[in-house]
Structure formats: C-alpha cells, structure tokens
Motif scaffolding. Sequence first.
Motif, PDB file in Angstrom:
ATOM      1  N   UNK A 133      72.671  28.541  43.776  1.00 28.95           N
ATOM      2  CA  UNK A 133      72.148  28.221  45.104  1.00 28.95           C
ATOM      3  C   UNK A 133      73.157  28.573  46.182  1.00 28.95           C
ATOM      4  N   UNK A 134      74.438  28.303  45.928  1.00 26.34           N
ATOM      5  CA  UNK A 134      75.463  28.603  46.926  1.00 26.34           C
ATOM      6  C   UNK A 134      75.660  30.104  47.110  1.00 26.34           C
ATOM      7  N   UNK A 135      75.293  30.882  46.109  1.00 23.07           N
ATOM      8  CA  UNK A 135      75.381  32.340  46.234  1.00 23.07           C
ATOM      9  C   UNK A 135      74.210  32.916  47.019  1.00 23.07           C
ATOM     10  N   UNK A 136      73.181  32.079  47.279  1.00 22.89           N
ATOM     11  CA  UNK A 136      72.097  32.539  48.142  1.00 22.89           C
ATOM     12  C   UNK A 136      70.729  32.588  47.511  1.00 22.89           C
ATOM     13  N   UNK A 137      70.540  31.906  46.376  1.00 22.92           N
ATOM     14  CA  UNK A 137      69.235  31.878  45.729  1.00 22.92           C
ATOM     15  C   UNK A 137      68.793  30.421  45.610  1.00 22.92           C
ATOM     16  N   UNK A 138      67.740  30.051  46.335  1.00 24.14           N
ATOM     17  CA  UNK A 138      67.275  28.667  46.354  1.00 24.14           C
ATOM     18  C   UNK A 138      65.873  28.584  45.788  1.00 24.14           C
ATOM     19  N   UNK A 192      75.611  21.309  51.542  1.00 26.97           N
ATOM     20  CA  UNK A 192      76.133  22.681  51.545  1.00 26.97           C
ATOM     21  C   UNK A 192      77.587  22.729  51.960  1.00 26.97           C
ATOM     22  N   UNK A 193      78.114  21.647  52.517  1.00 24.93           N
ATOM     23  CA  UNK A 193      79.439  21.660  53.121  1.00 24.93           C
ATOM     24  C   UNK A 193      80.444  20.908  52.264  1.00 24.93           C
ATOM     25  N   UNK A 194      81.662  20.845  52.746  1.00 26.81           N
ATOM     26  CA  UNK A 194      82.708  20.098  52.062  1.00 26.81           C
ATOM     27  C   UNK A 194      82.414  18.613  52.019  1.00 26.81           C
ATOM     28  N   UNK A 195      81.528  18.151  52.907  1.00 31.26           N
ATOM     29  CA  UNK A 195      81.151  16.740  52.892  1.00 31.26           C
ATOM     30  C   UNK A 195      80.463  16.371  51.589  1.00 31.26           C
ATOM     31  N   UNK A 217      76.413  12.585  59.135  1.00 31.94           N
ATOM     32  CA  UNK A 217      75.095  13.199  59.014  1.00 31.94           C
ATOM     33  C   UNK A 217      74.548  13.615  60.369  1.00 31.94           C
ATOM     34  N   UNK A 218      74.940  12.899  61.398  1.00 30.85           N
ATOM     35  CA  UNK A 218      74.418  13.187  62.727  1.00 30.85           C
ATOM     36  C   UNK A 218      74.679  14.592  63.200  1.00 30.85           C
ATOM     37  N   UNK A 219      75.746  15.210  62.692  1.00 28.73           N
ATOM     38  CA  UNK A 219      76.070  16.572  63.118  1.00 28.73           C
ATOM     39  C   UNK A 219      74.996  17.581  62.693  1.00 28.73           C
ATOM     40  N   UNK A 220      74.147  17.175  61.742  1.00 25.66           N
ATOM     41  CA  UNK A 220      73.119  18.087  61.238  1.00 25.66           C
ATOM     42  C   UNK A 220      71.747  17.825  61.851  1.00 25.66           C
ATOM     43  N   UNK A 266      67.064  24.763  53.900  1.00 25.23           N
ATOM     44  CA  UNK A 266      68.324  24.197  54.372  1.00 25.23           C
ATOM     45  C   UNK A 266      69.522  24.865  53.702  1.00 25.23           C
ATOM     46  N   UNK A 267      69.316  25.446  52.547  1.00 20.27           N
ATOM     47  CA  UNK A 267      70.382  26.162  51.848  1.00 20.27           C
ATOM     48  C   UNK A 267      70.604  27.557  52.416  1.00 20.27           C
ATOM     49  N   UNK A 268      69.764  27.958  53.382  1.00 24.21           N
ATOM     50  CA  UNK A 268      69.844  29.270  54.034  1.00 24.21           C
ATOM     51  C   UNK A 268      69.903  30.394  52.999  1.00 24.21           C
TER      52      UNK A 268
END
Length: 262
Positions: free
Chosen positions: A88-93, A118-121, A132-135, A174-176
């Motif tokens: 998924x992180x390589x771009x396949x969701x 998707x982030x370091x969080x 979470x609010x940042x998203x 959301x995984x873009x």
Amino acid sequence: MGDPVREAPVLDAPVLKARGLVREFRGFRAVDGVDLDIAEGSVHALVGPNGAGKTTLFNLLTGFLKPTAGSVRLGEHELAGRRPERIAKLGLARSFQITSLFAELTPRQHVELALAGRTGLGWRFWRSDKALGRYSGRAAELLGQVGLGEHADVPAGALAYGRKRALELALALALDPKVLLLDEPTAGMGVEDVGRTVDLIKKVRAGRTVVLVEHNMSVVSSLADRVTVLQHGQVLVEGPYAEIRHDPRVVTAYLGDSNAAH
C-alpha cells in the motif's frame, strides 16, 4: 449498453504487471501461470465465472496471498512476498468486497485515521486529538469526493450500505494510490446505488489506474478500457469489452451464469 466503447490504452509501459503467477492450494492451482499487464491510467476489469480465480489473483496482486511462483511488479518494485501494508505504501491500495468499518466512528474519523496511518504518527492517534485535527481538511475533501460530505459526522454503523461502500473507497483514496484495486464494488447494491458507484469510480479514476473484479457486466461495459477473462485460473481471453463479449470462448465460459446475458 453503458457508455460508448473507448479504445484501450497502449500497453507499452504497464504500471502493474504479473508474469507466470501461480498459486497452489494443496496441489490445486487456483491461479495457473497468469500474465497480466495493467496500463497506466486505465480501468482494467478482471471477470470470469465463479471459481475462475479472480479473488485469488486479486489477493496475489495485493500481498494478501504469496504466490507459489511468479512475479508481480508495480513500476520497478517487486511486490511478491511483501506484506500488504508495504505494498500500500508503494502506491497500490485495495478496497475490500466485505466492508469492515468501526460502527461507532464517523466517516470523518475513519478518514482522518487512514490519513494519519500514512505518516510517522502511525496509529498513535489516541495521544492527541490535535494530531488528528491536522488531517481534517483533506478528510473533508475526500468525503466530498465520494459524496459523503453531508454524512461526515454520522456513525458509520448508521450509514446505508451504498454509503458504507463509498466510505470504504474514501479510505482507499486516503492512501493516495497510483493503482486502486476494487473488489466487487457494486456487490449487493440496488440499481440506484450501482449507478451512483459507477459514476463515483469514473470520477476518482482521474490521475490513477483502477483494477476491478466485477460480476455485473453492465458495470464492466461502462467502466473498463480493457477486460481480462479468467477461467480455471488461467487467462481465457483479453481485450476491449466490445470484443470479448462476443468471443465464443467467453460465451461458453459463462453458459448458465445469469450475467452472461448482459
């Protein structure tokens, strides 16, 4: 039937490809030597009668099953043997056939968590509501894209079936992803929801590649640039829908299947 048939994209540089893909279960080959090229920017449908190997192939592409033999490549990356979350992180969701959501969480919370994942969080979301609010802005954008803007704060368990599937799609988006895989996106839907889902897929395909497993051949005709028909774990025929629907091998494979008449 559906939209006017489009010419299939040129397959000179497939974004996703499989070579010699095999999966055995106690000596039974559910997938038997499949070669597959998915053109970048296309919608590519995997179809076939029950037991043809569609779901097994889907699971091999997404890392939920390891191949007995063969290769799956996303661009320059070999996927075979990688865990689904790494793929998924390589771009396949992937969007699942069976929706699995947290009934008490709202669509907004679901998407914010997916974005945070998707982030370091990671999934340390419980440490801070502000984290979470940042998203929230991106979450609202995704929910609007799938038609859930007015339902962002309704508990997921209270959503109608079609809207749950739309939320599932938002979570995948959301995984873009470069490549979005949809497993039976219209399964269990009434006519109105099917039409809405087809329109939604047409909308979200912009800028990405879509691979879908689908039984509803009207949906396939409306969406797919190219169709791969599987039978007994092997590729029976491949091509634009307008060609494969009249192929005698396809007609024979679907004899007795109610979808063959569409």
